[in-house]
Design a protein around this motif. Structure first.
Motif, mmCIF file in Angstrom:
data_model
loop_
_atom_site.group_PDB
_atom_site.id
_atom_site.type_symbol
_atom_site.label_atom_id
_atom_site.label_comp_id
_atom_site.label_asym_id
_atom_site.label_seq_id
_atom_site.Cartn_x
_atom_site.Cartn_y
_atom_site.Cartn_z
ATOM 1 N N GLY A 1 23.609 36.313 38.295
ATOM 2 C CA GLY A 1 24.005 36.548 39.821
ATOM 3 C C GLY A 1 25.386 36.193 40.394
ATOM 4 O O GLY A 1 26.085 36.743 41.013
ATOM 5 N N ILE A 2 25.714 34.863 40.078
ATOM 6 C CA ILE A 2 26.981 34.378 40.566
ATOM 7 C C ILE A 2 27.979 35.120 39.887
ATOM 8 O O ILE A 2 29.263 35.366 40.444
ATOM 9 C CB ILE A 2 27.017 32.779 40.192
ATOM 10 N N LEU A 3 28.092 35.485 38.319
ATOM 11 C CA LEU A 3 29.016 36.088 37.747
ATOM 12 C C LEU A 3 29.331 37.399 38.524
ATOM 13 O O LEU A 3 30.543 37.854 38.416
ATOM 14 C CB LEU A 3 28.910 36.181 36.349
ATOM 15 N N LEU A 4 28.479 38.157 38.812
ATOM 16 C CA LEU A 4 28.588 39.417 39.475
ATOM 17 C C LEU A 4 29.338 39.427 40.590
ATOM 18 O O LEU A 4 30.283 40.279 41.036
ATOM 19 C CB LEU A 4 27.089 39.861 39.920
ATOM 20 N N TYR A 5 29.460 38.361 41.389
ATOM 21 C CA TYR A 5 30.366 38.247 42.647
ATOM 22 C C TYR A 5 31.845 37.888 42.070
ATOM 23 O O TYR A 5 32.766 38.388 42.762
ATOM 24 C CB TYR A 5 30.110 37.429 43.572
ATOM 25 N N LEU A 6 31.971 37.365 40.952
ATOM 26 C CA LEU A 6 33.131 37.014 40.467
ATOM 27 C C LEU A 6 33.726 38.368 39.837
ATOM 28 O O LEU A 6 35.289 38.398 39.935
ATOM 29 C CB LEU A 6 33.343 36.030 39.191
ATOM 30 N N THR A 7 33.186 39.449 39.719
ATOM 31 C CA THR A 7 33.985 40.566 39.115
ATOM 32 C C THR A 7 34.653 41.390 40.414
ATOM 33 O O THR A 7 35.152 42.245 40.251
ATOM 34 C CB THR A 7 32.804 41.496 38.593
ATOM 35 N N ALA A 8 34.446 40.764 41.664
ATOM 36 C CA ALA A 8 35.252 41.567 42.771
ATOM 37 C C ALA A 8 36.836 41.438 42.607
ATOM 38 O O ALA A 8 37.528 42.252 42.991
ATOM 39 C CB ALA A 8 34.937 40.749 43.767
ATOM 40 N N THR A 9 37.294 40.328 41.551
ATOM 41 C CA THR A 9 38.598 40.224 41.347
ATOM 42 C C THR A 9 38.943 40.035 39.830
ATOM 43 O O THR A 9 39.895 39.862 39.482
ATOM 44 C CB THR A 9 39.319 39.069 41.941
ATOM 45 N N ARG A 10 38.008 40.203 39.030
ATOM 46 C CA ARG A 10 38.237 40.000 37.517
ATOM 47 C C ARG A 10 37.294 41.252 37.032
ATOM 48 O O ARG A 10 36.228 41.230 36.197
ATOM 49 C CB ARG A 10 37.126 38.695 37.181
ATOM 50 N N PRO A 11 37.976 42.291 36.933
ATOM 51 C CA PRO A 11 37.497 43.519 36.147
ATOM 52 C C PRO A 11 37.349 43.607 34.758
ATOM 53 O O PRO A 11 36.587 43.930 34.021
ATOM 54 C CB PRO A 11 38.680 44.560 36.495
ATOM 55 N N ASN A 12 38.176 42.151 34.007
ATOM 56 C CA ASN A 12 38.012 42.121 32.573
ATOM 57 C C ASN A 12 36.753 41.536 32.320
ATOM 58 O O ASN A 12 36.361 41.483 30.991
ATOM 59 C CB ASN A 12 39.091 41.241 32.241
ATOM 60 N N ILE A 13 35.877 41.103 32.973
ATOM 61 C CA ILE A 13 34.588 40.506 32.725
ATOM 62 C C ILE A 13 33.558 41.625 33.267
ATOM 63 O O ILE A 13 32.177 41.529 33.157
ATOM 64 C CB ILE A 13 34.284 39.323 33.284
ATOM 65 N N VAL B 1 50.039 36.084 50.435
ATOM 66 C CA VAL B 1 50.848 37.189 50.496
ATOM 67 C C VAL B 1 52.437 36.384 50.434
ATOM 68 O O VAL B 1 52.812 35.612 50.842
ATOM 69 C CB VAL B 1 50.772 37.516 51.934
ATOM 70 N N SER B 2 53.315 37.356 49.616
ATOM 71 C CA SER B 2 54.528 37.213 49.312
ATOM 72 C C SER B 2 55.431 38.257 49.603
ATOM 73 O O SER B 2 55.029 39.197 49.831
ATOM 74 C CB SER B 2 54.949 36.057 48.085
ATOM 75 N N THR B 3 56.870 37.976 49.398
ATOM 76 C CA THR B 3 57.565 39.167 49.405
ATOM 77 C C THR B 3 57.428 40.184 48.361
ATOM 78 O O THR B 3 57.408 41.140 48.394
ATOM 79 C CB THR B 3 59.262 38.645 49.559
ATOM 80 N N ALA B 4 56.866 39.603 47.238
ATOM 81 C CA ALA B 4 56.628 40.227 46.023
ATOM 82 C C ALA B 4 55.325 41.316 45.993
ATOM 83 O O ALA B 4 55.251 42.330 45.387
ATOM 84 C CB ALA B 4 56.591 39.571 44.704
ATOM 85 N N GLY B 5 54.478 40.719 47.089
ATOM 86 C CA GLY B 5 53.061 41.500 47.139
ATOM 87 C C GLY B 5 51.986 40.709 47.373
ATOM 88 O O GLY B 5 52.284 39.612 48.143
ATOM 89 N N LEU B 6 50.776 41.251 47.193
ATOM 90 C CA LEU B 6 49.725 40.522 47.506
ATOM 91 C C LEU B 6 49.042 40.131 46.283
ATOM 92 O O LEU B 6 48.503 41.002 45.399
ATOM 93 C CB LEU B 6 48.548 41.116 48.668
ATOM 94 N N ASN B 7 48.494 38.826 46.149
ATOM 95 C CA ASN B 7 47.806 38.499 45.182
ATOM 96 C C ASN B 7 46.080 37.927 45.446
ATOM 97 O O ASN B 7 46.242 37.079 46.460
ATOM 98 C CB ASN B 7 48.262 37.146 44.397
ATOM 99 N N LEU B 8 45.416 38.521 44.959
ATOM 100 C CA LEU B 8 43.943 38.243 45.137
ATOM 101 C C LEU B 8 43.248 37.571 43.933
ATOM 102 O O LEU B 8 43.133 38.117 42.754
ATOM 103 C CB LEU B 8 43.181 39.541 45.536
ATOM 104 N N CYS B 9 42.670 36.477 44.331
ATOM 105 C CA CYS B 9 41.842 35.775 43.134
ATOM 106 C C CYS B 9 40.661 34.865 43.696
ATOM 107 O O CYS B 9 40.393 34.781 45.085
ATOM 108 C CB CYS B 9 42.806 34.685 42.445
ATOM 109 N N GLN B 10 39.828 34.285 42.664
ATOM 110 C CA GLN B 10 38.787 33.723 43.089
ATOM 111 C C GLN B 10 38.540 32.273 42.509
ATOM 112 O O GLN B 10 37.611 31.810 41.845
ATOM 113 C CB GLN B 10 37.496 34.296 42.994
#
Length: 264
Positions: free
Chosen positions: A169-181, A112-121
């Protein structure tokens, strides 16, 4: 059940009365959810119809939202006093442990910063690369080769299909923050029943794509307008095995992506 050591039964065939659900029993998680939900509703929260794990209360500057995953709770509000009051209520009822400001939740890193919220894995992505032995691989620019068409019986069957299933199965959970895959992982998940070497090669390309940007995720700016925009598209019978179409959509709140899906 086996009686605990030292228990002296006064009468034959005595039984133990279970006063609360023991941790590990099938009904324990359900009973915990019922009790937590009842406590939140009594405090004035409203349970979201679309997502039962989301609870909200108040409006405007007095708005507070609470997200639950089993016994992990995430609270957000523009007023810190509302968060503190809620923590006091929950601590009195359940003796909670306060982990402080949001930083890491269910494998998702939040900054969290003044610019906004960044989510990643990023930590999870690095683990995937290390587990698959792709830490030093050469990155690529796309998760799938453009124009690639995969079939159910395309290539040689894998001698160890379990490794392919685990990777997907592992990659499926990564799509929570990676819509490009999302599309590519969705496509490869259709072959988990009988994967081949070509399917595995396509899955390895996703790893090489992740290698190029392990920290990529979603960004939600602090200043935004409440303008909802949605985009959808579908192809025409692109699946050669079933002759079904693949549809996809993405929904934005101003410039923030809040929902997406790729589905046959």
């Amino acid at each position: 059940m086996v009686l605990p050591p030292g228990f002296q039964a006064e009468k034959p065939n005595q039984v133990c009365k279970l006063l609360r659900s023991l941790y590990g029993l099938k009904q324990a998680s359900r009973q915990w959810n019922v009790k937590l939900t009842a406590a939140l509703l009594n405090y004035g929260f409203k349970q979201c119809i679309a997502d039962p794990s989301l609870f909200t209360k108040g409006t405007g500057s007095s708005y507070i939202a609470l997200l639950v995953y089993v016994d992990d709770i995430l609270v957000a509000s523009s007023e810190l006093i509302l968060i503190q009051q809620l923590k006091d209520v929950l601590d009195k009822a359940f003796r909670i442990k306060d982990l402080g400001v949001l930083g890491y939740f269910l494998g998702i890193e939040a900054k969290v910063s003044t610019a906004g919220l960044n989510l990643c894995q990023r930590k999870y992505a690095v683990y995937i690369l290390s587990d698959a032995g792709f830490t030093d691989c050469k990155p690529v620019n796309t998760p799938m080769v453009p124009g690639t068409h995969l079939f159910q019986e395309d290539g040689t069957a894998l001698t160890d299909p379990g490794s392919y299933r685990r990777l997907i199965g592992i990659l499926l959970y990564l799509t929570a923050t990676r819509p490009n895959i999302t599309y590519t992982v969705h496509k490869l998940s259709q072959f988990v029943s009988s994967p081949t070497d070509r399917h595995m090669a396509a899955a390895h390309r996703i790893l090489r794509y992740i290698k190029g940007s392990p920290s990529q995720g979603l960004f939600y700016p602090a200043t935004t307008t409440l303008q909802l925009k949605a985009f959808s598209d579908s192809d025409w019978a692109s699946c050669a095995d079933t002759r079904k179409s693949v549809t996809g959509y993405c929904i934005f709140l101003d410039t923030s992506l809040i929902s997406w899906k790729s589905k046959k």
